[in-house]
Design an enzyme around this catalytic site. Structure first.
Site, short mmCIF file in Angstrom:
data_model
loop_
_atom_site.label_atom_id
_atom_site.label_comp_id
_atom_site.label_asym_id
_atom_site.label_seq_id
_atom_site.Cartn_x
_atom_site.Cartn_y
_atom_site.Cartn_z
CG LEU A 131 -25.49 85.48 -48.50
CD1 LEU A 131 -24.06 85.91 -48.14
CD2 LEU A 131 -25.48 84.05 -49.02
CG ASP A 163 -41.50 87.79 -52.76
OD1 ASP A 163 -40.73 87.40 -53.65
OD2 ASP A 163 -42.46 87.10 -52.34
CB SER A 187 -44.30 92.66 -37.80
OG SER A 187 -44.19 93.20 -39.10
#
Length: 327
Positions: free
Chosen positions: A240, A273, A308
């Site tokens: 989520l 990922d 980042s």
């Protein structure tokens, strides 16, 4: 060959008959890659790799408008590449057997894996176009005949559905833990997928497509998770974003919200990922942890990745993370 994790993803043909296999690695990625204009062929299992070109601008240009950018970055991505780099940075021994295009992008991709401690073995270069749909269930059966055991098999929906399904079936037959990330999601996913999936890890939009239910908040995610569980999965994880994740298992059948500490994101690209790469790492290396703790730690690592810019560029190394995440 014995592996901790096998990734079954997109784009492969039964092209390479022999390769050097390093058997001492924790996670082994057989992958197919592409760089800008060319598909790049690999051996047995695959994922998608890309070279990313990003230009940073103060705002999106209007139609017909030209504006000045303030930074240009070439980086590396693709689900398989991202997950392998994340797992390697957490301390897993990751290896790739691959052939990449004989161009700058292909060579840079190999160098990037080396930099990230992902072993690529002996490198050679070829170019193969249009191989995305050429991996067949027969190819997967040949591949599994070469694998003695794997602790975890992770698959997605970037190749033929019947090929992914066969991979999960073979994994179950061999006693491996199966993880399905049904991305890109389809509305009519074959019911057999659920029966051979131990853990389904899926985001909000994909959940909506599979279930037909809205998933705008935690409560709606819990309802949708139960629907997926009822279809045959053993465990369901719905990610989520900033709200963490929802987990439900057949043991409890009670959805649990697992929050993540709030952060101020810089770039959320590749966070999913990162989560799956961390999930695979924990399932292979710390399987005795409670499932909700594995999800919590994977969420913490994914949260670091959004602090980042870039995908792999933003993924943390084990040395930069609290030691408590690895005990």
């Amino acid at each position: 060959m014995q592996f901790d994790v096998l990734i079954v993803g997109s784009c492969c043909i039964d092209f390479i008959r022999k390769c050097t296999v390093i058997q001492s690695y924790d996670i082994f990625f057989y992958m197919i890659l592409y760089s800008s204009r060319e598909y790049i062929n690999l051996w047995l299992w695959m994922q998608r790799l890309i070279t990313q070109h990003s230009c940073y601008v103060p705002q999106f240009p209007k139609p017909g408008e030209t504006i000045h950018g303030h930074k240009f970055v070439t980086s590396f991505g693709g689900k398989g590449a991202n997950q392998s780099v994340m797992a390697a940075r957490l301390g897993a021994k990751v290896s790739m057997v691959a052939k990449v295009g004989d161009d700058t992008f292909g060579k840079d991709t190999v160098e990037n894996f080396t930099t990230n401690s992902v072993n690529t073995g002996q490198n050679s270069f070829v170019s193969v176009k249009g191989s995305n749909d050429l991996l067949t269930p027969g190819d997967v059966e040949k591949a599994f005949s070469q694998v003695k055991s794997a602790k975890v098999v992770v698959s997605e929906m970037e190749i033929r559905g019947e090929t992914t399904l066969r991979a999960l079936q073979l994994a179950k037959e061999s006693g491996s833990l199966t993880v399905l990330n049904p991305s890109p999601a389809i509305t009519n996913l074959d019911s057999e997928f659920y029966k051979v999936t131990d853990i389904m890890c899926i985001n909000q939009l994909e959940t909506e497509l599979l279930t037909g239910l809205p998933v705008n908040d935690v409560d709606e995610a819990k309802k949708a998770a139960l629907v997926l569980l009822e279809r045959g999965c053993q465990k369901v994880i719905i990610t989520l974003g900033k709200d963490g994740a929802v987990l439900v298992t057949t043991e409890t059948k009670t959805p649990e919200h697992i929050p993540v500490d709030p952060v101020t994101p810089v770039d959320t690209t590749g966070a999913g990922d990162s989560f799956i790469g961390a999930l695979a790492f924990y399932l292979a290396h710390l399987p005795s942890l409670p499932m909700n703790e594995i999800v919590r730690r994977s969420g913490r690592i994914a949260a670091v990745s959004v602090l980042s810019s870039g995908t792999q560029l933003s993924y943390p190394w084990k040395r930069d993370l609290p030691t408590e995440l690895f005990v």
